[in-house]
Design an enzyme around this catalytic site. Structure first.
Site, mmCIF file in Angstrom:
data_model
loop_
_atom_site.group_PDB
_atom_site.id
_atom_site.type_symbol
_atom_site.label_atom_id
_atom_site.label_comp_id
_atom_site.label_asym_id
_atom_site.label_seq_id
_atom_site.Cartn_x
_atom_site.Cartn_y
_atom_site.Cartn_z
ATOM 1 N N CYS A 107 0.825 -1.215 0.000
ATOM 2 C CA CYS A 107 0.000 0.000 0.000
ATOM 3 C C CYS A 107 0.854 1.259 0.000
ATOM 4 O O CYS A 107 0.900 2.007 -0.959
ATOM 5 C CB CYS A 107 -0.898 0.030 1.238
ATOM 6 S SG CYS A 107 -1.891 -1.417 1.447
HETATM 7 N N1 SAJ Z 1 6.418 2.208 8.747
HETATM 8 C C1 SAJ Z 1 7.447 2.993 9.253
HETATM 9 N N2 SAJ Z 1 7.172 3.888 10.229
HETATM 10 C C2 SAJ Z 1 5.902 4.043 10.730
HETATM 11 C C3 SAJ Z 1 4.873 3.243 10.202
HETATM 12 C C4 SAJ Z 1 5.151 2.332 9.217
HETATM 13 O O1 SAJ Z 1 8.588 2.869 8.819
HETATM 14 O O2 SAJ Z 1 5.713 4.854 11.628
HETATM 15 C C5 SAJ Z 1 6.698 1.263 7.678
HETATM 16 C C6 SAJ Z 1 6.328 -0.155 8.037
HETATM 17 O O3 SAJ Z 1 7.404 -0.804 8.651
HETATM 18 C C7 SAJ Z 1 6.016 -0.754 6.661
HETATM 19 C C8 SAJ Z 1 5.462 0.426 5.893
HETATM 20 O O4 SAJ Z 1 5.890 1.599 6.581
HETATM 21 O O5 SAJ Z 1 7.182 -1.219 6.045
HETATM 22 C C9 SAJ Z 1 3.942 0.426 5.813
HETATM 23 O O6 SAJ Z 1 3.480 0.250 7.112
HETATM 24 P P1 SAJ Z 1 1.943 0.545 7.533
HETATM 25 O O7 SAJ Z 1 1.896 0.553 9.038
HETATM 26 O O8 SAJ Z 1 1.434 1.717 6.835
HETATM 27 O O9 SAJ Z 1 1.221 -0.785 7.116
HETATM 28 P P2 SAJ Z 1 0.511 -1.208 5.779
HETATM 29 O O10 SAJ Z 1 1.347 -1.043 4.582
HETATM 30 O O11 SAJ Z 1 -0.029 -2.564 6.056
HETATM 31 O O12 SAJ Z 1 -0.651 -0.147 5.651
HETATM 32 C C10 SAJ Z 1 -1.924 -0.576 5.928
HETATM 33 C C11 SAJ Z 1 -2.766 0.449 5.237
HETATM 34 N N3 SAJ Z 1 -4.079 -0.067 5.137
HETATM 35 C C12 SAJ Z 1 -4.714 0.091 3.951
HETATM 36 O O13 SAJ Z 1 -4.205 0.592 2.990
HETATM 37 C C13 SAJ Z 1 -6.086 -0.411 3.902
HETATM 38 C C14 SAJ Z 1 -2.775 1.758 6.019
HETATM 39 O O14 SAJ Z 1 -3.823 2.599 5.512
HETATM 40 C C15 SAJ Z 1 -3.019 1.520 7.467
HETATM 41 O O15 SAJ Z 1 -3.043 2.759 8.158
HETATM 42 C C16 SAJ Z 1 -1.901 0.648 7.988
HETATM 43 O O16 SAJ Z 1 -2.082 -0.635 7.340
HETATM 44 C C17 SAJ Z 1 -1.945 0.504 9.476
HETATM 45 O O17 SAJ Z 1 -2.292 1.491 10.148
HETATM 46 O O18 SAJ Z 1 -1.545 -0.568 9.940
#
Ligand code: SAJ
Length: 453
Positions: free
Chosen positions: A292
């Site tokens: 995403c």
């Molecule tokens: N990450 C960081 N720092 C942060 C948060 C995330 O480096 O503070 C990295 C994570 O390690 C990962 C990437 O970013 O590699 C994405 O992480 P994410 O927490 O955004 O997780 P995703 O990719 O699973 O995003 C999903 C998304 N859901 C949908 O698109 C429906 C996002 O909108 C959600 O907010 C997110 O999950 C969530 O909150 O877990």
């Protein structure tokens, strides 16, 4: 009868049928007799199918991949958020069945499209999966159906791409069939928020399309938010995920800045988040993974540029995030250097390789880029991940190794790339000779020589 009169006559005959179509479909949605379909049985489609079956609908799952269809029909779940016993219960009760054939569309009343929307090599949107699914649906569409696109995409996709293809059937949107967009908001591995309690945004091509689509989701989602158009609904999802990408980039840039100033960025963020208002913590990491966040912003910037806008902040955020794997490799090299060692010839263990904690998904995981970079500089690379059994680095398949005192002692450097909750970090802190921690997983473990981002 003159041709014109016939047309009017037919139209008059059709018009009552058309307004009847909406009423009939709504009735079926309400009494659960609607036959519902999900195209694309991945981490979005399968939980959606299960949630609709749970509410009593007869669900037909359609997927191109034979192995997914076979797995679903034998009640074998391949999605972490869907337990096999749950899936099996609905398959055994004939509430869910899967097929590869899109001809099944003919018998369905509603259809949710949950197919991938990746990027091409040049970072342009790749709508090939959406177009293939919609073209197949066009060949089997019939009056009275509701079609909802859920795949994340740029504003205008439903109206400019999906709608014209479906109307090639001769059917008219809003009258003969209903078309809407509703962004998927699945968060893999999230135990608290799942399909039924994540608010659902819905926008239709016409007001009646919105009405019918909202009614469908209201049957199995606690909160449904209608917006004025499919374009708005498409933009909502892109804002949500671009918001994350930009804020993660800020956290990463703070990490780089703190590093140059000899400040611990984690201490700074943890202190900043004590502010009870006006602040939301994001954290630095080894890079941006998943299906995403690294991808969705490019759908937005592509569309913006096509319309003469210059989304420089969003593109710069993507650039900053994409630099983190290389920065992490340099961090490891510097840490080894402090011990009089070089990357070349060092044994390095990557601890956690999935793109985020507590999931088995390695798509776009920065850990893979980092291990590949270390391998390219002559290091012997290994990894240990409780969720991932093997990965491919260049042409080599590497298997996960058990995390033991011996393994840890045998490594020149252990780099924590994904902070899975189940890992024994006390063991890691006790037996590792050198640790680079990109997730602050060892916060609270008394080990002063850990190198952090
Ligand atoms: N990450 C960081 N720092 C942060 C948060 C995330 O480096 O503070 C990295 C994570 O390690 C990962 C990437 O970013 O590699 C994405 O992480 P994410 O927490 O955004 O997780 P995703 O990719 O699973 O995003 C999903 C998304 N859901 C949908 O698109 C429906 C996002 O909108 C959600 O907010 C997110 O999950 C969530 O909150 O877990």
């Amino acid at each position: 009868m003159e041709h014109g009169e016939a047309a009017v006559f037919l139209r008059n005959q059709i018009v009552p049928q058309r307004s009847q179509l909406g009423r009939e479909l709504k009735k079926k949605i309400r009494d659960r007799s609607a036959k519902v379909g999900v195209v694309g049985l991945g981490y979005v489609g399968l939980p959606l199918a299960v949630e609709m079956a749970r509410k009593g609908y007869q669900v037909t799952g359609i997927d191109l991949m034979r192995e997914k269809v076979d797995a679903v029909n034998s009640g074998m779940s391949y999605v972490l958020d869907v337990p096999s016993e749950t899936l099996l219960s609905f398959v055994s009760a004939n509430k869910i069945r899967a097929t590869q054939s899109l001809a099944a569309v003919e018998k369905l009343d509603t259809l949710n499209i949950c197919v991938p929307t990746p990027l091409r090599k040049n970072k342009d949107p790749d709508l090939s999966y959406v177009i293939a699914a919609v073209e197949a649906i066009r060949n089997h569409i019939r009056p009275g159906q509701l079609i909802v696109l859920e795949s994340t995409t740029y504003p205008g996709t439903t109206r400019e791409i999906v709608l014209p293809i479906l109307e090639e059937s001769g059917l008219k949107v809003g009258h003969d069939f209903f078309l809407a967009y509703s962004p998927e908001r699945v968060d893999p591995g999230n135990q608290k928020y799942t399909t039924h309690n994540i608010p659902k945004v819905v926008g239709g091509v016409t007001a009646r399309c919105t009405e019918v689509a909202v009614l469908l989701y209201e049957q199995f989602v606690e909160s449904v938010i209608a917006v004025s158009s499919t374009d708005s609904a498409e933009m909502v999802k892109l804002l949500e995920n671009t918001f994350r990408s930009v804020n993660i980039a800020l956290a990463n840039e703070m990490a780089l800045t703190c590093h140059s100033l000899g400040i611990n960025v984690w201490e700074v963020i943890n202190a900043a988040k004590t502010k009870p208002f006006g602040f939301m913590p994001f954290y630095p990491g080894p890079g941006l993974g998943g299906h995403c966040i690294p991808i969705d912003p490019y759908y937005l910037t592509w569309k913006a540029r096509m319309n003469g806008c210059e989304p420089r902040l969003i593109e710069l955020a993507g650039h900053i995030n994409s630099q983190m794997p290389a920065f992490t490799v340099r961090l490891i090299a510097d840490a080894l250097n402090e011990k009089g060692k070089t990357l070349k010839g060092s044994r390095i263990l990557g601890l956690g390789v999935s793109y985020k904690r507590d999931t088995n998904d390695v798509r776009e995981s920065p850990a893979l880029q980092i291990l590949e970079g270390l391998h390219g500089k002559g290091a012997s690379i290994y990894f240990s991940d409780p969720y991932v059994s093997s990965i491919n680095i260049k042409e080599n398949t590497i298997k996960s190794i058990d995390l033991t005192a011996e393994t840890l002692r045998s490594m020149d450097c252990v780099v924590i790339l994904t902070d899975h909750s189940s890992v024994d970090y006390a063991l890691v802190a006790k037996f590792s000779r050198l640790i680079v921690d990109t997730r602050n997983a060892l916060q609270g473990y008394s080990r002063s020589d850990v190198v952090v981002l």
